[in-house]
Design an enzyme around this catalytic site. Structure first.
Site, PDB file in Angstrom:
ATOM      1  N   CYS A   8      34.472  25.267  21.508  1.00 50.25           N
ATOM      2  CA  CYS A   8      34.848  26.376  22.382  1.00 50.25           C
ATOM      3  C   CYS A   8      33.584  27.098  22.889  1.00 50.25           C
ATOM      4  O   CYS A   8      32.855  26.548  23.703  1.00 50.25           O
ATOM      5  CB  CYS A   8      35.825  27.310  21.669  1.00 50.25           C
ATOM      6  SG  CYS A   8      36.796  28.329  22.804  1.00 50.25           S
ATOM      7  N   HIS A  42      40.045  23.554  20.248  1.00 47.32           N
ATOM      8  CA  HIS A  42      39.825  23.684  18.801  1.00 47.32           C
ATOM      9  C   HIS A  42      40.503  22.529  18.072  1.00 47.32           C
ATOM     10  O   HIS A  42      41.659  22.639  17.653  1.00 47.32           O
ATOM     11  CB  HIS A  42      40.387  25.018  18.292  1.00 47.32           C
ATOM     12  CG  HIS A  42      39.549  26.205  18.641  1.00 47.32           C
ATOM     13  ND1 HIS A  42      38.507  26.642  17.852  1.00 47.32           N
ATOM     14  CD2 HIS A  42      39.586  27.041  19.706  1.00 47.32           C
ATOM     15  CE1 HIS A  42      37.943  27.700  18.413  1.00 47.32           C
ATOM     16  NE2 HIS A  42      38.578  27.959  19.542  1.00 47.32           N
ATOM     17  N   GLU A  58      40.026  21.506  15.104  1.00 52.35           N
ATOM     18  CA  GLU A  58      40.303  21.829  13.687  1.00 52.35           C
ATOM     19  C   GLU A  58      41.629  22.551  13.512  1.00 52.35           C
ATOM     20  O   GLU A  58      42.216  22.497  12.426  1.00 52.35           O
ATOM     21  CB  GLU A  58      39.150  22.651  13.097  1.00 52.35           C
ATOM     22  CG  GLU A  58      38.932  24.028  13.682  1.00 52.35           C
ATOM     23  CD  GLU A  58      38.261  24.032  15.042  1.00 52.35           C
ATOM     24  OE1 GLU A  58      38.307  25.087  15.705  1.00 52.35           O
ATOM     25  OE2 GLU A  58      37.699  22.992  15.444  1.00 52.35           O
TER      26      GLU A  58
END
Length: 254
Positions: free
Chosen positions: A124, A227, A229
């Site tokens: 990001c 993102h 994750e």
């Protein structure tokens, strides 16, 4: 008869991964605090790395000491923008809050890692910083500056996707997650305007917004606007990016 495969020798060594934390100053507290969302460290652990949080410093010798002790650098995101002066512009309407101390540290850390050809993963805001460090520029606010852009700040659960991106074949990103369409989440209001001279765009949203870049002159320096994750369990293919990053970090350590 035992049909389970036998594993000879110790498991693969876990490379040290330095992670940059966010920073905040709660109004009701005397001291500022470092903050790190758990999914970042979980993703590193899950894919075979050993995560270490790197507190900020403006001492170049401390930055070098950090880099002596890690094999890869993960630059995280956050609710703040990179100072426009870093890419040769002045602030315009739509620019968000700045965290100059954080950006200065992360830029020094990233430049030091790239100089060593150490693997770097930017998530990001970390992807935007990677582009700036590689000589690129940013849109200060997508809504004001990108004609026909869709919504890139989703309101729903961030473990769920917002829109597709097209991952370009022949890139490190494609090696990690496959080429073609990939569904991603979206939590940003800035984006890459011009890719740095040492960077190539490796994923784009349907509205033309750049969603991922990678260096053309380093072994592994990749940035994604989303993102991965957060989607470790909902869209597990995203963990392929962390797997590639951690594997490159393992190979980097001499």
């Amino acid at each position: 008869m035992n049909n389970h495969p036998r594993h000879h020798g110790p498991p693969p060594r876990r490379p040290n991964i330095g992670i940059t934390p966010d920073w905040s100053q709660p109004e009701d507290q005397a001291f500022a605090r470092y903050e790190l969302k758990v999914p970042y460290s979980d993703a590193v652990l899950r894919t075979g790395g050993l995560p270490f949080v790197l507190p900020y410093t403006d001492d170049p010798s401390c930055v070098e000491a950090y880099l002596d002790r890690v094999s890869g650098v993960l630059v995280t995101g956050g609710a703040f923008d990179i100072p426009p002066e870093a890419y040769g512009e002045v602030a315009r309407e739509g620019l968000g809050a700045l965290k100059e101390g954080r950006t200065a540290f992360e830029a020094a850390l990233m430049r030091g890692a790239l100089k060593r050809n150490m693997p770097v993963l930017g998530i990001c805001g970390g992807m935007q910083l990677l582009n700036v460090v590689l000589g690129g520029t940013l849109f200060q606010d997508i809504g004001r500056e990108v004609q026909g852009a869709r919504e890139h700040e989703q309101k729903h659960d961030r473990t769920q996707p917002q829109h597709p991106v097209e991952v370009k074949s022949g890139t490190l990103l494609a090696e990690a997650v496959g080429h073609g369409q990939l569904m991603v989440n979206s939590t940003h209001h800035q984006a890459v305007r011009g890719a740095g001279k040492d960077a190539v765009v490796c994923a784009v949203a349907p509205d033309g917004v750049v969603e991922a870049i990678e260096s053309t002159v380093h072994g592994f320096a990749v940035g994604v606007q989303w993102h991965p994750e957060y989607m470790a369990t909902t869209i597990p293919v995203h963990m392929g990016l962390y797997k590639s990053f951690v594997q490159k970090a393992r190979e980097h350590r001499r």
